[in-house]
Design an enzyme around this catalytic site. Structure first.
Site, PDB file in Angstrom:
ATOM      1  N   ARG A 252       0.870  -1.180   0.000  1.00  0.00           N
ATOM      2  CA  ARG A 252       0.000   0.000   0.000  1.00  0.00           C
ATOM      3  C   ARG A 252       0.900   1.220   0.000  1.00  0.00           C
ATOM      4  O   ARG A 252       1.740   1.365   0.892  1.00  0.00           O
ATOM      5  CB  ARG A 252      -0.872  -0.047   1.251  1.00  0.00           C
ATOM      6  CG  ARG A 252      -1.922   1.025   1.332  1.00  0.00           C
ATOM      7  CD  ARG A 252      -2.574   1.046   2.704  1.00  0.00           C
ATOM      8  NE  ARG A 252      -1.654   1.499   3.727  1.00  0.00           N
ATOM      9  CZ  ARG A 252      -1.259   0.790   4.783  1.00  0.00           C
ATOM     10  NH1 ARG A 252      -1.703  -0.440   4.963  1.00  0.00           N
ATOM     11  NH2 ARG A 252      -0.410   1.289   5.664  1.00  0.00           N
ATOM     12  N   HIS A 256      -2.057   4.013   6.527  1.00  0.00           N
ATOM     13  CA  HIS A 256      -3.114   3.084   6.956  1.00  0.00           C
ATOM     14  C   HIS A 256      -4.466   3.774   6.855  1.00  0.00           C
ATOM     15  O   HIS A 256      -5.421   3.234   6.315  1.00  0.00           O
ATOM     16  CB  HIS A 256      -2.842   2.624   8.394  1.00  0.00           C
ATOM     17  CG  HIS A 256      -4.015   1.949   9.039  1.00  0.00           C
ATOM     18  ND1 HIS A 256      -4.463   0.707   8.641  1.00  0.00           N
ATOM     19  CD2 HIS A 256      -4.845   2.349  10.044  1.00  0.00           C
ATOM     20  CE1 HIS A 256      -5.515   0.365   9.382  1.00  0.00           C
ATOM     21  NE2 HIS A 256      -5.771   1.340  10.231  1.00  0.00           N
ATOM     22  N   TYR A 265       6.967   4.924  10.726  1.00  0.00           N
ATOM     23  CA  TYR A 265       7.328   3.521  10.893  1.00  0.00           C
ATOM     24  C   TYR A 265       7.859   2.828   9.645  1.00  0.00           C
ATOM     25  O   TYR A 265       8.243   1.678   9.693  1.00  0.00           O
ATOM     26  CB  TYR A 265       6.143   2.721  11.462  1.00  0.00           C
ATOM     27  CG  TYR A 265       4.844   2.872  10.685  1.00  0.00           C
ATOM     28  CD1 TYR A 265       3.856   3.755  11.131  1.00  0.00           C
ATOM     29  CD2 TYR A 265       4.604   2.144   9.531  1.00  0.00           C
ATOM     30  CE1 TYR A 265       2.665   3.897  10.440  1.00  0.00           C
ATOM     31  CE2 TYR A 265       3.413   2.278   8.843  1.00  0.00           C
ATOM     32  CZ  TYR A 265       2.452   3.148   9.292  1.00  0.00           C
ATOM     33  OH  TYR A 265       1.283   3.287   8.594  1.00  0.00           O
TER      34      TYR A 265
END
Lengths: 356, 332
Positions: A252, A256, A265
């Site tokens: 992706r 998120h 991250y």
């Protein structure tokens, strides 16, 4: 386990056909359909991210980069079959027939957004993780009991495989041999937790071994592989041969959710790199170019049509009647209890200024 | 011309079986699912004989997985079946709480009625049978707080059959709690024919004039015993009301009795804080506040886990405590 579950590809990243057996199936119409559906999904996703940035819709969950996994698998089921999406699987549901207007309504917080068109068996997107695997198994079990050949296709991410319901879903499906296809999109991260911290297993496909469920690991950015392998799993389910677990390895590009900052991250240059190398649309384009059937004019027309379709949906969303509080009270039970009726009435009177 | 109603004397667990058999016979879409419900006939024998009569396609031994049982039953229910799932003990339902809270009870609203979940979850519960820890929990209030779920508790065989049939017929999810202590403690006359008892309706176990005592489940016979003991050599008498459905509560019956007596005692074995007692007090506050002559008394378990069996009698409301509460209500 990596050797046992190699990444199945049909078209390589350079756009070369790895599995020549499917050449006949890949007619110009089929290739255009694949491309168009992925493009439509991508354009819709981009539109939604923009709408969120403009404050016109609420927090949104993007899927850009996962179009081949969702579109390819959704094209492998047919009317009458059942689809169980998560909140990230709009590319799948819109390919299966969910309306763009309702997708937009979902993100402006309307109940109507979760409702598929009449005759399309799509569950409202599951927000809890992995719980929908059991519904897919139960619905498929019901179809089996009714002696139909309908199947369930259920989506979930890599993080979902840590949940108990993933294992209970696979176990029930295995024990009762239900016609369900478990379609995992492994995009490497469960929000911020990378796969190697999520599990010690090298693959997700191998988890099917424990349940004696045929399992495969495929390149989730190769729409031909996704379509062909899902179709085979669907056919097996239709023929009474039980469940299949598919791990589609993908990526992706974005966050998120629009409320999340992935640079905290993961290295975002990886996303840029993948955009120019393993992108699902780029891959199909390369193949079509290699085959000398890529048509720039067709692309422009298609883009224009999709833009019009999205704009129409946006207009419909804007013109949609205001949310009605009665929908909340009316749909808790078939017949509202006295508590609901009292609460509704009191709410109504206070709003009208009729309460002393 | 009237036909004589055939009745038989059944224990409560037999009545539960009778209700399931009746519905399995009547409706092809009814299924029974759970751990040990098939060949074994259930750990309490609640499904005894059903596997033999209806076969493994309708009376289904499932893997030992509570979330799996309820989760797959949601799918079965949405797709045309009426599953009756058995949790072996209510204390084992916790792993399935997510399915109940986030899906079973929300499906109708999330799909605006497109998908509905007509399922029943049966679970034995309550203390007093010397069961190991976790088996005796009385956590009905956890479920009365879940929007979209009805919570039903019978206290005798007649009610068990009628309420379970009504629960199976209900188009929405119903949690049907069976007090283990009452499974075999008495027999009641139960008609062989099919009948149902409307959900949401309480019943008078006995009538009186001065105090309203509200209770349910295994506390009903205990309460009656305490009240009878209290009423001996007294002019004061009590209404004892078995609420039978905890969501939705029977507002009218509660109001009617409290308007008559003006004094209230609530008895339940669940922990006191946040229990159903609080909701009953709220209903009385809304409907019969000006009729109250004394603060509402409650007799409950403790805000502790239900103790292991060497101490469970200390935990359960005793006759002594119930009589003390009635006296307190009267002497205010």
């Amino acid at each position: 386990m990596l050797e046992k579950f190699p990444l199945t590809q049909y078209i390589s990243e350079d756009g070369e056909l790895v599995n020549p057996e499917v050449k006949e199936m890949l007619t110009l119409d089929v290739l255009k359909l694949f491309y168009e559906k992925m493009l439509r999904a991508r354009m819709m996703d981009k539109k939604c991210v923009n709408l969120q940035r403009q404050g016109r819709i609420g927090t949104y969950v993007p899927y850009e980069g996962q179009e081949a996994a969702q579109v390819g698998s959704a094209l492998a089921v047919e009317d009458g079959d059942w689809m169980f999406p998560t909140y990230r699987d709009h590319a799948a549901t819109m390919t299966f027939g969910h309306s763009l207007r309702n997708l937009l309504l979902y993100w402006v917080g309307r109940i109507e957004g979760g409702i598929p068109p009449e005759g399309k068996n799509i569950f409202p997107p599951a927000v809890p993780i992995a719980s929908q695997l059991l519904h897919a198994t139960g619905v498929a079990w019901a179809e089996k009991k009714k002696n139909t050949d309908r199947v369930s296709l259920v989506y979930f991410g890599d993080g979902a495989t840590s949940e108990g319901d993933f294992h209970e879903g696979l176990n029930f499906a295995s024990v009762f041999k239900t016609p369900v296809v478990f379609f995992n999109q492994n995009n490497g991260y469960a929000i911020s937790v990378p796969m190697e911290k999520q599990m010690n297993s090298k693959t997700i496909a191998q988890k099917g071994l424990a349940y004696e469920i045929p399992s495969i690991r495929i390149d989730g950015n190769d729409i031909v592989a996704v379509y062909m392998e899902t179709k085979m799993a669907v056919d097996r389910a239709r023929n009474g041969e039980g469940p299949t677990l598919i791990e589609a390895v993908t990526w992706r590009y974005g966050a998120h959710t629009t409320a999340d900052d992935p640079s905290k991250y993961r290295n975002q240059s990886e996303s840029d790199h993948r955009r120019s190398t393993t992108d699902p649309l780029l891959r199909l384009k390369k193949y079509m170019k290699n085959e000398e059937i890529w048509d720039e004019e067709w692309l422009m027309t298609t883009e224009k049509n999709i833009t019009n379709e999205i704009n129409t949906a946006l207009e419909e969303m804007k013109d949609y009647p205001e949310a009605n509080i009665d929908d909340v009270f009316d749909n808790v039970f078939e017949k509202p209890t006295w508590t609901l009726e009292e609460q509704r009435e009191q709410h109504r009177l206070i709003k009208r200024g009729q309460m002393s | 011309m009237t036909t004589a109603v055939q009745v038989k004397k059944l224990t409560m667990v037999q009545a539960v079986t009778d209700a399931m058999r009746t519905m399995l016979e009547e409706d092809e879409s009814v299924l029974v699912l759970g751990e040990d419900v098939g060949k074994n006939g259930g750990v309490f024998r609640a499904t005894e004989g059903l596997f033999e009569q209806f076969g493994e396609e309708r009376v289904i031994d499932t893997p030992l997985a509570e979330s799996g049982i309820i989760g797959t039953s949601i799918g079965l229910a949405v797709n045309g079946f009426r599953p009756i799932t058995e949790m072996q003990f209510l204390g084992f339902i916790y792993p399935a709480f997510n399915q109940l809270m986030t899906h079973a009870t929300r499906m109708r609203q999330r799909s605006m009625g497109r998908y509905t979940v007509p399922m029943v979850i049966r679970a034995p519960y309550g203390a007093g049978v010397k069961a190991p820890e976790i088996h005796s929990d009385s956590v009905e209030a956890l479920f009365t707080q879940i929007p979209g779920l009805k919570v039903v508790i019978p206290s005798n065989a007649y009610d068990a059959k009628g309420l379970l049939i009504a629960s199976i017929e209900d188009p929405d999810p119903v949690l049907f709690l069976e007090p283990m202590r009452s499974y075999r403690s008495s027999r009641t006359e139960v008609p062989e024919e099919r009948y149902s008892i409307e959900l949401g309706k309480a019943s008078y176990v006995k009538k009186g004039n001065d105090v309203t005592v509200l209770t349910w489940g295994a506390m009903v016979p205990d309460t009656v015993k305490a009240v009878e003991q209290f009423e001996k050599n007294q002019k004061t008498t009590c209404d004892v009301i078995d609420l039978r459905t905890l969501y939705p509560l029977d507002k009218e019956t509660i109001q009617e009795s409290v308007e008559k007596t003006g004094r209230v005692v609530i008895v339940h074995e669940a922990p006191a804080t946040g229990g159903v007692n609080a909701e009953i007090i709220s209903v009385i506050n809304d409907t019969a506040f000006f009729f109250l002559k004394a603060p509402i008394q409650k007799v409950t378990g403790f805000d502790t886990p239900v103790p292991v069996y060497s101490l469970e009698k200390e935990y359960l409301p005793s006759s002594e405590k119930i009589i003390h509460a009635i006296n307190t209500a009267l002497s205010y």
